[in-house]
Design an enzyme around this catalytic site. Structure first.
Site, short mmCIF file in Angstrom:
data_model
loop_
_atom_site.label_atom_id
_atom_site.label_comp_id
_atom_site.label_asym_id
_atom_site.label_seq_id
_atom_site.Cartn_x
_atom_site.Cartn_y
_atom_site.Cartn_z
N HIS A 225 0.95 -1.13 -0.41
CA HIS A 225 -0.16 -0.13 -0.18
C HIS A 225 1.13 0.57 0.22
CE1 HIS A 225 -3.06 2.79 1.13
NE2 HIS A 225 -2.83 3.40 2.23
N TYR B 229 -6.31 8.93 0.36
CA TYR B 229 -6.05 9.67 1.55
C TYR B 229 -5.42 10.59 2.03
CZ TYR B 229 -3.54 6.14 3.55
OH TYR B 229 -2.32 5.32 3.78
N ASP C 87 -28.41 -20.33 16.48
CA ASP C 87 -30.13 -20.35 16.69
C ASP C 87 -30.01 -21.83 15.92
OD1 ASP C 87 -29.99 -19.04 14.43
OD2 ASP C 87 -32.65 -18.84 14.64
C1 LIG Z 1 1.20 1.85 4.38
C2 LIG Z 1 0.49 1.65 5.58
C3 LIG Z 1 -0.80 2.60 5.79
C4 LIG Z 1 -1.76 2.19 6.80
N1 LIG Z 1 -2.63 3.58 7.37
C5 LIG Z 1 -4.01 3.25 8.18
C6 LIG Z 1 -4.08 4.39 8.95
O1 LIG Z 1 -3.75 5.26 8.62
N2 LIG Z 1 -4.80 4.27 9.82
C7 LIG Z 1 -5.36 2.52 10.29
O2 LIG Z 1 -6.13 2.31 10.81
N3 LIG Z 1 -4.69 1.48 9.59
C8 LIG Z 1 -3.52 1.47 8.76
N4 LIG Z 1 -2.78 0.96 8.57
C9 LIG Z 1 -3.05 -0.56 8.90
C10 LIG Z 1 -2.79 -1.04 10.57
O3 LIG Z 1 -1.12 0.08 10.30
C11 LIG Z 1 -2.48 -2.57 10.68
O4 LIG Z 1 -3.56 -2.63 10.18
C12 LIG Z 1 -2.12 -2.27 11.60
O5 LIG Z 1 -0.83 -1.32 12.27
C13 LIG Z 1 -1.88 -3.88 11.83
O6 LIG Z 1 -0.85 -3.64 13.65
P1 LIG Z 1 -1.18 -5.64 13.87
O7 LIG Z 1 -0.65 -5.52 14.84
O8 LIG Z 1 -1.63 -6.43 14.04
O9 LIG Z 1 0.12 -5.77 13.01
P2 LIG Z 1 2.24 -5.38 12.83
O10 LIG Z 1 1.91 -4.54 13.30
O11 LIG Z 1 2.64 -6.20 11.69
O12 LIG Z 1 3.06 -6.02 13.98
C14 LIG Z 1 2.87 -7.70 13.58
C15 LIG Z 1 5.01 -8.00 15.09
O13 LIG Z 1 4.63 -9.36 14.48
C16 LIG Z 1 6.17 -9.65 14.43
N5 LIG Z 1 6.21 -10.73 13.95
C17 LIG Z 1 5.47 -11.63 12.98
N6 LIG Z 1 5.94 -12.67 12.81
C18 LIG Z 1 6.44 -13.02 14.41
C19 LIG Z 1 7.49 -14.29 14.58
N7 LIG Z 1 7.51 -15.26 14.18
N8 LIG Z 1 7.97 -13.96 15.72
C20 LIG Z 1 7.74 -12.90 16.41
N9 LIG Z 1 7.10 -12.14 16.54
C21 LIG Z 1 6.64 -11.72 14.86
C22 LIG Z 1 6.08 -8.72 14.19
O14 LIG Z 1 7.48 -8.16 13.71
C23 LIG Z 1 4.97 -7.36 14.14
O15 LIG Z 1 6.15 -6.71 14.79
C24 LIG Z 1 -1.94 1.00 7.39
C25 LIG Z 1 -0.89 0.14 7.11
C26 LIG Z 1 -0.13 0.67 6.14
C27 LIG Z 1 1.12 -0.56 5.90
#
Ligand SMILES: Cc1cc2nc3c(=O)[nH]c(=O)nc-3n(C[C@H](O)[C@H](O)[C@H](O)COP(=O)(O)OP(=O)(O)OC[C@H]3O[C@@H](n4cnc5c(N)ncnc54)[C@H](O)[C@@H]3O)c2cc1C
Length: 850
Positions: free
Chosen positions: A223, A277, A577
Site C-alpha cells: 500500500h 487519503y 439458533d
Molecule cells: C502504509 C500503511 C498505511 C496504513 N494506514 C493506516 C491508517 O491510516 N489507519 C489505520 O487504521 N490503519 C492503517 N494501516 C493498517 C495498520 O497499520 C495495520 O492494520 C495495523 O498496524 C496492524 O497491527 P498489528 O499489530 O496487527 O500488526 P503489526 O504492527 O504488523 O505487528 C505484527 C508484529 O508481529 C511480529 N511478528 C511477526 N512474525 C513474528 C514471529 N514469527 N515472531 C515474533 N514476532 C513476529 C512483527 O515483527 C510485528 O511487529 C496502514 C498500513 C500500512 C502498511
C-alpha cells in the site's frame, strides 16, 4: 517494558507487539490476567510491523456496527492516553454517487452512536482543509471525533501501562501443539510453555498459523504512502521531525518513522472517488493511495528487518503512483491529488513507501479461538483504527468467555476466525479475494453485490437443474445459491398488482420475480434448495445430557421430536439458533444455517462435547429441499407411503422415510410460515429428489423458489436470522425468543440469563412497518424517535403478503409497544413507521399447523 530474555513459561504468550498484540496484552492485564508475555521478532517498540510505519489515520464510520464501535472505543482509549489527535475527519465527494454515499455515512454514524456526524458544503470543507480546491468537490462528510493515532507513541504507552512483559528481538519459530492444544511457543531465544497463545502477527499471520498447521486466510498487500517536503501552505504548523524517534532503535528508513510520529494540525481527509487519503505531518503533507493495481505479497515470503527496509515495507513503485493501474479508476493517484490539492503538484517527496498490511477474503478481521487448536487465539487483519476495541473484545472473550466492549456484548459472527469456508485457506483463493477487497476498499459497493471470480466452487446436486431454470446465483459461504429463477418470470404478470416497483439504491440487484415466487409459495407450493444449510450429527453415550448443557431449551425429547433452541455463550449472548431432531436414543441431528454457521456453531458443539459424544459437522453431506406451500402435503403424499397427515405427521416432528426411492429425514418445519417439510437426503440422491418432487407436483403448481422470496417470507413471520437480527450481542429475551429458553433446565449462559431477567431488559426486537411508502429499508439505517436515534434497521424487506415494507429493529423497551410512531432514515429520506406486534403474517399459525 522489558527487554531481557523471555521466560521459560508464561500463562499467555502474545505473538506480535504491534497495535493488536499490545492492545490485547494491555486489556488482558487490565482484566486481571497475570503472567502475560509479548514476543516480537523486531526491536521494541519500532518492530518493523505495519503499526510503526502507518500514518495512523482513524476514520471511524463504517457500515459495520462492530467496526464503528471498536473504532470509537479505540479513539477514546488512545485519546485518554494522550496519543490521539482528535482533529476530525473529512471525506470529500467528487461525484453525485459519492455524495449519496456520504449521506449514507451520516446514517450509519447516527445508527452506531458516533457523535455529531454532519454533511458539509464545499465552502465548509475548505474552511477546515484550505488546500482542497473547492471547485473539485461537491461536499463532504465530517466526523469531528475522527483523528490520528501516534503509532509509536501508542505502542510505548501500552508497554508502559500494562503489567505484561514485552520481549523484542525474539522470533517465534514453532508452535508446539499436542492433543489439539497449544503447549508451548518455541522461539530463537528458547521455549516458552504456555496455556494460551495469541497470534497477532498481521502480515506474518499465514506463516504463524502454519506453525500450528492452520491455513489462516490472511493476504498481505502493498500500500502506497508518501510524505512531501515542507510546504509553504502548511508553514504555520509546528514541527519536530528529526527528534521524534531519538533514542529508539529504528530498523530500515528512519525518516518514515520520524514523519509518522509527527502529528496533524488539520482534519484527516479522504477522496474515496480516487481511492486516496491525506493528512498533515507538521508542515509536510502525507498522501496515501489504494489507487493502483493490487500488489499482493506472497504470504509465505514476508521478510525480515534489514538496513534498507523495515520488514513490512517494500520499495516505492513510482509507476503505481503516477500511472492509472487500478481497474476502476481513470486517473492515477498523482493526477487526482494534483487536481484536489493543487499545491502538491510540484512538490518533492521526502519519504515514500509501499507498506504492507493484510486483508481477509471478506475484508473483516479474524478474531477468536481457532477451531483446530484449543488455547490458540487470533487477532488478525485489524487496522490501527479498530485495534483498541478488538484488543478489549479478545481479552474479555479469553478471560470471561464473553466478547464485549464496556458498552455491552458485541456481535462476533462477522469477525470470528472460525467463519471461513473450508476452501478459504487455499493460498490462491484468499490472495485473490484479499486483492479484490484491497481494490474495493473505497469503492461504493452496491447492496447484494456479488463477486465474479472463484464462482461455481460449491454447488448443490440441483445446480444443473437450477441453471436450466435460469437461476440467478448469489454466492454464500462459497455456495452457489439461487436468488430467483427466470423460469418464474411468468408469475410476475399474475401478481403484478401486488408487486410494487422498487427504484433507486434500495432496488438495485432485486427482481420482481422474487416477489412473485413469494406470493406463489403462499398460494401453491415451492421447492427451496437448502443444501447450504448444515446438519451436525451428535451421537454416542451422553448425547442428550450434552445437548442439554449447551442448549437453552429442554432437550428431554422423544424420538421423532423436533425442538428449536439456542446455543448461548457464558454471557447469555446468542451463539446460534438451531433445530434439534431426536433420531434415536443418543442420536440427534442438529440443523443450522449456512455461511459461517458450520464453522462457528459446529466448532462450539465440538469444543463442548465430552469424549463419549461424537459431533460430526456435515457440510454438503446432505442435499435438502424445503417443500413449502398449501399444496405441500398433497404433493408429498403422492411420493411417499409414510403418513403425512396432520395427525400422522404433526408440526415439529421428524420421520425417516422415502420420497420416491430417496431415503430422507423429513422435518415438519418451515422457515416461511407455510405448511411444509424440510427433506434432508444424502447428497448423491439429490437430483432424484428434485426430479421426484418436480414431476409429482407439476399439476399442483410446484415451482423452484430462491433466496429472495425466502428473505421476505421469513421476515413476515419474524423468524430470526442469525448474524443478521440475532447474534452474540443480544440475549434471548431481547431477541424475543423466550420460548426457546427453559429456565428449569441447566445450560451454558443460564446464570447470565437469570441476572438479565432479574434486572429486566432495556431493549427489545420489534417489527416496524412503513406508514405510507413501499420502499425497502436497508440494514444499518437509523430508527428515530423525536429526532433521536433509538435503534437501527437490522433487516428490511417488502412483505408482499401483508403489502407493507417491513424493518426489524431493536428499540428501548419503552418504545416497543405496538402502535408507537417512529421514523426511519434511509438514503436521505425520512420515513414514518409504526411499531407492530409480531408475527405480521398468520399470527394464529393456521397455515403451518393445519
Ligand atoms: C502504509 C500503511 C498505511 C496504513 N494506514 C493506516 C491508517 O491510516 N489507519 C489505520 O487504521 N490503519 C492503517 N494501516 C493498517 C495498520 O497499520 C495495520 O492494520 C495495523 O498496524 C496492524 O497491527 P498489528 O499489530 O496487527 O500488526 P503489526 O504492527 O504488523 O505487528 C505484527 C508484529 O508481529 C511480529 N511478528 C511477526 N512474525 C513474528 C514471529 N514469527 N515472531 C515474533 N514476532 C513476529 C512483527 O515483527 C510485528 O511487529 C496502514 C498500513 C500500512 C502498511
Amino acid at each position: 517494558m522489558s527487554t531481557e530474555t523471555p521466560p521459560s513459561r508464561a500463562d499467555t504468550v502474545v505473538i506480535g507487539a504491534g497495535a493488536v498484540g499490545c492492545s490485547v496484552a494491555y486489556h488482558l492485564t487490565e482484566l486481571g490476567a497475570e503472567d502475560v508475555a509479548v514476543i516480537d521478532q523486531g526491536p521494541l517498540p519500532v518492530t518493523g510491523g505495519s503499526s510503526v510505519h502507518a500514518p495512523g489515520i482513524m476514520f471511524q464510520t463504517s457500515p459495520s456496527k462492530i467496526q464503528t464501535k471498536t473504532a470509537y472505543y479505540t479513539s477514546r482509549l488512545l485519546s485518554d492516553a494522550g496519543v490521539y489527535d482528535e482533529v476530525g475527519g473529512i471525506e470529500v465527494a467528487r461525484s453525485e454517487d459519492r455524495m449519496d454515499f456520504l449521506r449514507r455515512r451520516t446514517e450509519w454514524a447516527t445508527s452506531y452512536g458516533l457523535p455529531e456526524p454532519q454533511l458539509l458544503s464545499p465552502e465548509e470543507v475548505t474552511e477546515h482543509l484550505p488546500m482542497v480546491d473547492e471547485d473539485e468537490i461537491l461536499g463532504g462528510y465530517y466526523s469531528p471525533t475522527d483523528g490520528r493515532v501516534d503509532g509509536i507513541g501508542a505502542l510505548q504507552w501500552y508497554m508502559e501501562h500494562s503489567s505484561a512483559s514485552f520481549y523484542g528481538n525474539t522470533e517465534v519459530t514453532d508452535l508446539d501443539v499436542e492433543g489439539g492444544e497449544i503447549n508451548a511457543v518455541e522461539t530463537d531465544q528458547g521455549r516458552i510453555d504456555c496455556e494460551r497463545a495469541v497470534i497477532a502477527t498481521n502480515n506474518w499471520g499465514y506463516q504463524t498459523g502454519q506453525l500450528a498447521g492452520l491455513d489462516l486466510p490472511i493476504a498481505p498487500v502493498e500500500h502506497q504512502y508518501v510524505v512531501t517536503e515542507p510546504m509553504d501552505e502548511l508553514a504555520d504548523a509546528e514541527t519536530s521531525v528529526g527528534d521524534n524517534t531519538t533514542g529508539l532503535e529504528v530498523p530500515g528508513d528512519r525518516s518514515i518513522a520520524e514523519y509518522m510520529s509527527e502529528g496533524p494540525h488539520q482534519p484527516v481527509g479522504r477522496d474515496q472517488d480516487h481511492s486516496l487519503y491525506f493528512r498533515t505531518h507538521g508542515d509536510a503533507l502525507g498522501m496515501g493511495s489504494y489507487n493502483h493495481e493490487t500488489l499482493s505479497v506472497d504470504p509465505e515470503a514476508m521478510g525480515k528487518n534489514s538496513e534498507e527496509h523495515q520488514a513490512s515495507v517494500r520499495g516505492f513503485t513510482k509507476e503505481h503512483w503516477e500511472t492509472p493501474t487500478h481497474r476502476g479508476r481513470d486517473k492515477s493517484a498523482k493526477q487526482a491529488f494534483d487536481e484536489l490539492l493543487p499545491a502538491t503538484q510540484d512538490v518533492e517527496y521526502e519519504a515514500t513507501e509501499n507498506g504492507i498490511f493484510v486483508f481477509t477474503p471478506d475484508g473483516m478481521p479474524a478474531v477468536g479461538e481457532t477451531a483446530q487448536v484449543d488455547g490458540l487465539w487470533t487477532g488478525l487483519a485489524i487496522w490501527w483504527t479498530h485495534s483498541g476495541g478488538y484488543g478489549r473484545i479478545l481479552a474479555e472473550w479469553m478471560e470471561n468467555g464473553t466478547p464485549r466492549l464496556p458498552s455491552g456484548p458485541v456481535d462476533t459472527g462477522g469477525i470470528h476466525v472460525r467463519r471461513f469456508e473450508p476452501h478459504a485457506g487455499e493460498k490462491d483463493y484468499f490472495v485473490d479475494r484479499g486483492a479484490k477487497r484491497y481494490e474495493q476498499v473505497y469503492s461504493i459497493v452496491e447492496p447484494r453485490w456479488q463477486p465474479d471470480d472463484h464462482r461455481g466452487l460449491r454447488t448443490s446436486p440441483f445446480y444443473h437443474q437450477q441453471k436450466e431454470l435460469g437461476a440467478e446465483f448469489y454466492q454464500s459461504g462459497g455456495w452457489e445459491t439461487p436468488q430467483w429463477y427466470e423460469s418464474n418470470a411468468d408469475l410476475v404478470e399474475k401478481y403484478e398488482d401486488r408487486i410494487p416497483d422498487q427504484d433507486g439504491w434500495q432496488g438495485i440487484n432485486r427482481s420482481k420475480i422474487e416477489a412473485a415466487e413469494h406470493l406463489h409459495t403462499r398460494d401453491k407450493v415451492s421447492m427451496f434448495d437448502m443444501t447450504t444449510f448444515s446438519s451436525i450429527m451428535v451421537e454416542g453415550e451422553g448425547s442428550q445430557a450434552f445437548l442439554q448443557r449447551v442448549c437453552s431449551n429442554d432437550m428431554d425429547l422423544e424420538t421423532g421430536q423436533v425442538r428449536y433452541s439456542l446455543l448461548l455463550n457464558e454471557g447469555g449472548g446468542i451463539l446460534a439458533d438451531i433445530t434439534v431432531v431426536k433420531l434415536d436414543d443418543e442420536e440427534f441431528m442438529v440443523t443450522t444455517g449456512g455461511g459461517n454457521s458450520p464453522g462457528i456453531h459446529g466448532g462450539h458443539l465440538t469444543d463442548e462435547a465430552p469424549a463419549t459424544v461424537s459431533v460430526h459437522v456435515e457440510e454438503g453431506a446432505k442435499s435438502t429441499i424445503g417443500l413449502w406451500g398449501p399444496n405441500a402435503r398433497l404433493l408429498l403424499q403422492r411420493c411417499t407411503d409414510a403418513d403425512v397427515t396432520n395427525d400422522g405427521f404433526p408440526y415439529f416432528r421428524a420421520k425417516q422415510m422415502y420420497v420416491g426411492d430417496v431415503p430422507v429425514i423429513a422435518l415438519r418445519v418451515s422457515y416461511v410460515g407455510e405448511l411444509g417439510w424440510e427433506l434432508w437426503a444424502p447428497t448423491e440422491y439429490g437430483q432424484r429428489l428434485w426430479e421426484t418432487l418436480q414431476e409429482a407436483g407439476e399439476d399442483l403448481g410446484v415451482r423452484p423458489m430462491g433466496g429472495g422470496a425466502l428473505s421476505s417470507m421469513r421476515l413476515e413471520k419474524g423468524y430470526r436470522l442469525w448474524g443478521t437480527d440475532i447474534d452474540t450481542d443480544s440475549n434471548p429475551f431481547e431477541a424475543g425468543l423466550p420460548f426457546a429458553v427453559d429456565m428449569d433446565t441447566e445450560f451454558i449462559g443460564k446464570d447470565a440469563l437469570e441476572a438479565a431477567r432479574e434486572e429486566g431488559i432495556d431493549s427489545k426486537i420489534t417489527p416496524l412497518t412503513l406508514d405510507d411508502s413501499t420502499d425497502i429499508m436497508l440494514s444499518g439505517r437509523p430508527v428515530l424517535k423525536d429526532g433521536e436515534a433509538i435503534g437501527y434497521v437490522q433487516a428490511g424487506n417488502y412483505g408482499y403478503s401483508i403489502d407493507k415494507s417491513i424493518a426489524y429493529t431493536y428499540v428501548p423497551t419503552e418504545y416497543a409497544e405496538a402502535g408507537t410512531s417512529v421514523q426511519i432514515q434511509c438514503e436521505g429520506e425520512t420515513y414514518d413507521a409504526t411499531v407492530r406486534d409480531e408475527p405480521l403474517f398468520d399470527p394464529a399459525r393456521e397455515r403451518i399447523t393445519k
